[in-house]
Design a protein around this motif. Structure first.
Motif, PDB file in Angstrom:
ATOM      1  N   MET A   1       2.145 -57.112   0.015  1.00  0.00           N
ATOM      2  CA  MET A   1       2.021 -57.754   1.321  1.00  0.00           C
ATOM      3  C   MET A   1       1.753 -56.660   2.349  1.00  0.00           C
ATOM      4  O   MET A   1       2.121 -55.502   2.149  1.00  0.00           O
ATOM      5  CB  MET A   1       3.305 -58.494   1.689  1.00  0.00           C
ATOM      6  CG  MET A   1       3.614 -59.656   0.764  1.00  0.00           C
ATOM      7  SD  MET A   1       5.085 -60.575   1.263  1.00  0.00           S
ATOM      8  CE  MET A   1       6.373 -59.446   0.778  1.00  0.00           C
ATOM      9  N   ILE A   2       1.117 -57.047   3.433  1.00  0.00           N
ATOM     10  CA  ILE A   2       0.830 -56.118   4.516  1.00  0.00           C
ATOM     11  C   ILE A   2       1.733 -56.456   5.691  1.00  0.00           C
ATOM     12  O   ILE A   2       1.866 -57.620   6.068  1.00  0.00           O
ATOM     13  CB  ILE A   2      -0.652 -56.206   4.939  1.00  0.00           C
ATOM     14  CG1 ILE A   2      -1.550 -55.791   3.773  1.00  0.00           C
ATOM     15  CG2 ILE A   2      -0.907 -55.339   6.171  1.00  0.00           C
ATOM     16  CD1 ILE A   2      -3.031 -56.018   4.026  1.00  0.00           C
TER      17      ILE A   2
ATOM     18  N   PHE B   1       1.424 -51.223   7.057  1.00  0.00           N
ATOM     19  CA  PHE B   1       2.005 -50.685   5.838  1.00  0.00           C
ATOM     20  C   PHE B   1       1.855 -51.706   4.724  1.00  0.00           C
ATOM     21  O   PHE B   1       1.724 -52.905   4.950  1.00  0.00           O
ATOM     22  CB  PHE B   1       3.475 -50.288   6.027  1.00  0.00           C
ATOM     23  CG  PHE B   1       4.395 -51.440   6.341  1.00  0.00           C
ATOM     24  CD1 PHE B   1       5.017 -52.155   5.321  1.00  0.00           C
ATOM     25  CD2 PHE B   1       4.651 -51.803   7.655  1.00  0.00           C
ATOM     26  CE1 PHE B   1       5.869 -53.208   5.609  1.00  0.00           C
ATOM     27  CE2 PHE B   1       5.493 -52.850   7.963  1.00  0.00           C
ATOM     28  CZ  PHE B   1       6.119 -53.563   6.932  1.00  0.00           C
ATOM     29  N   LEU B   2       1.837 -51.190   3.501  1.00  0.00           N
ATOM     30  CA  LEU B   2       1.795 -51.999   2.290  1.00  0.00           C
ATOM     31  C   LEU B   2       3.184 -52.001   1.686  1.00  0.00           C
ATOM     32  O   LEU B   2       3.818 -50.954   1.572  1.00  0.00           O
ATOM     33  CB  LEU B   2       0.804 -51.391   1.289  1.00  0.00           C
ATOM     34  CG  LEU B   2       0.803 -51.970  -0.128  1.00  0.00           C
ATOM     35  CD1 LEU B   2       0.271 -53.395  -0.130  1.00  0.00           C
ATOM     36  CD2 LEU B   2      -0.021 -51.088  -1.058  1.00  0.00           C
TER      37      LEU B   2
ATOM     38  N   PRO C   1       2.000 -46.302   3.887  1.00  0.00           N
ATOM     39  CA  PRO C   1       1.152 -46.496   5.078  1.00  0.00           C
ATOM     40  C   PRO C   1      -0.269 -46.895   4.687  1.00  0.00           C
ATOM     41  O   PRO C   1      -0.805 -46.436   3.675  1.00  0.00           O
ATOM     42  CB  PRO C   1       1.173 -45.132   5.770  1.00  0.00           C
ATOM     43  CG  PRO C   1       1.629 -44.152   4.743  1.00  0.00           C
ATOM     44  CD  PRO C   1       2.408 -44.913   3.707  1.00  0.00           C
ATOM     45  N   LEU C   2      -0.847 -47.783   5.487  1.00  0.00           N
ATOM     46  CA  LEU C   2      -2.216 -48.249   5.280  1.00  0.00           C
ATOM     47  C   LEU C   2      -3.082 -47.861   6.457  1.00  0.00           C
ATOM     48  O   LEU C   2      -2.614 -47.764   7.588  1.00  0.00           O
ATOM     49  CB  LEU C   2      -2.265 -49.775   5.162  1.00  0.00           C
ATOM     50  CG  LEU C   2      -1.780 -50.419   3.890  1.00  0.00           C
ATOM     51  CD1 LEU C   2      -1.837 -51.939   4.015  1.00  0.00           C
ATOM     52  CD2 LEU C   2      -2.599 -49.963   2.695  1.00  0.00           C
ATOM     53  N   LEU C   3      -4.356 -47.712   6.188  1.00  0.00           N
ATOM     54  CA  LEU C   3      -5.360 -47.499   7.217  1.00  0.00           C
ATOM     55  C   LEU C   3      -6.228 -48.753   7.261  1.00  0.00           C
ATOM     56  O   LEU C   3      -6.719 -49.205   6.223  1.00  0.00           O
ATOM     57  CB  LEU C   3      -6.212 -46.275   6.876  1.00  0.00           C
ATOM     58  CG  LEU C   3      -7.346 -45.933   7.822  1.00  0.00           C
ATOM     59  CD1 LEU C   3      -6.808 -45.596   9.209  1.00  0.00           C
ATOM     60  CD2 LEU C   3      -8.134 -44.760   7.272  1.00  0.00           C
ATOM     61  N   GLU C   4      -6.390 -49.323   8.440  1.00  0.00           N
ATOM     62  CA  GLU C   4      -7.219 -50.512   8.593  1.00  0.00           C
ATOM     63  C   GLU C   4      -8.638 -50.103   8.951  1.00  0.00           C
ATOM     64  O   GLU C   4      -8.866 -49.374   9.911  1.00  0.00           O
ATOM     65  CB  GLU C   4      -6.650 -51.420   9.690  1.00  0.00           C
ATOM     66  CG  GLU C   4      -7.425 -52.695   9.870  1.00  0.00           C
ATOM     67  CD  GLU C   4      -6.783 -53.651  10.867  1.00  0.00           C
ATOM     68  OE1 GLU C   4      -7.390 -54.698  11.120  1.00  0.00           O
ATOM     69  OE2 GLU C   4      -5.687 -53.355  11.390  1.00  0.00           O
ATOM     70  N   LEU C   5      -9.592 -50.560   8.144  1.00  0.00           N
ATOM     71  CA  LEU C   5     -11.006 -50.357   8.406  1.00  0.00           C
ATOM     72  C   LEU C   5     -11.588 -51.683   8.888  1.00  0.00           C
ATOM     73  O   LEU C   5     -10.868 -52.676   8.973  1.00  0.00           O
ATOM     74  CB  LEU C   5     -11.706 -49.857   7.153  1.00  0.00           C
ATOM     75  CG  LEU C   5     -11.109 -48.589   6.515  1.00  0.00           C
ATOM     76  CD1 LEU C   5     -11.830 -48.241   5.229  1.00  0.00           C
ATOM     77  CD2 LEU C   5     -11.133 -47.434   7.485  1.00  0.00           C
ATOM     78  N   GLU C   6     -12.869 -51.727   9.177  1.00  0.00           N
ATOM     79  CA  GLU C   6     -13.456 -52.956   9.711  1.00  0.00           C
ATOM     80  C   GLU C   6     -13.330 -54.142   8.763  1.00  0.00           C
ATOM     81  O   GLU C   6     -13.050 -55.259   9.184  1.00  0.00           O
ATOM     82  CB  GLU C   6     -14.928 -52.760  10.068  1.00  0.00           C
ATOM     83  CG  GLU C   6     -15.544 -54.010  10.660  1.00  0.00           C
ATOM     84  CD  GLU C   6     -17.008 -53.861  11.001  1.00  0.00           C
ATOM     85  OE1 GLU C   6     -17.640 -54.900  11.218  1.00  0.00           O
ATOM     86  OE2 GLU C   6     -17.516 -52.730  11.043  1.00  0.00           O
TER      87      GLU C   6
END
Length: 160
Positions: A112-113, A122-123, A140-145
């Motif tokens: 889940m995010i 975060f994941l 930690p997650l990085l959000e892209l387009e």
């Protein structure tokens, strides 16, 4: 909700008692469509004459760009894994395009995010994939387009 207000949803609405959906189920995709997903190789399915795949633990997330992604779990080269599918229509009904590589490649799933108070993502997933040792893990997650990736890891395939 105010009287007369309309709900916005992408699929069949639940019945008022929430015991079932109104309408018919909709097929979204097969696990075998994801290049990273592998058929089960366990004694209970080996003699079936066809490959058996698992599509498990879906989680929908709308990115800041408005695009809709789904995290989902299956089996990959290194055991239980989790991939990302992107809705090409922006709705639950898809069609869904599978990312070529898993977001998480081994020993964890049902992700889940979440969003921190500062807005970063975060994941969370369970890891390892072995009862009774499964525990929540956070990354930690990085959000892209049009997707997310583990922070510090940006596969070139996801940027195209």
């Amino acid at each position: 909700m105010e009287a007369g207000a309309r709900r916005r949803h992408d699929g069949p609405a639940p019945r008022p008692d929430l015991r079932s959906a109104k309408g018919v189920p909709v097929f979204l995709f097969s696990a075998s469509e994801a290049p990273w997903s592998r058929a089960l190789d366990v004694p209970s399915v080996r003699d079936r004459g066809f490959p058996v795949y698992v599509t498990d633990g879906p989680f929908l997330f709308r990115l800041s760009s408005g695009k809709l992604i789904m995290l989902w779990s299956s089996f990959g080269d290194n055991g239980y894994a989790m991939g990302i599918a992107r809705s090409e229509s922006g709705t639950v009904l898809g069609p869904w395009k599978q990312e070529p590589d898993p977001l998480w490649s081994a020993d964890g799933g049902h992700g889940m995010i979440g969003r921190h108070l500062d807005g970063s993502l975060f994941l969370t997933l369970h890891q390892p994939n072995k009862t009774p040792y499964e525990r929540a893990a956070f990354f930690p997650l990085l959000e892209l387009e049009d997707t997310v990736t583990l922070a510090g890891v940006i596969p070139s395939e996801r940027l195209t």
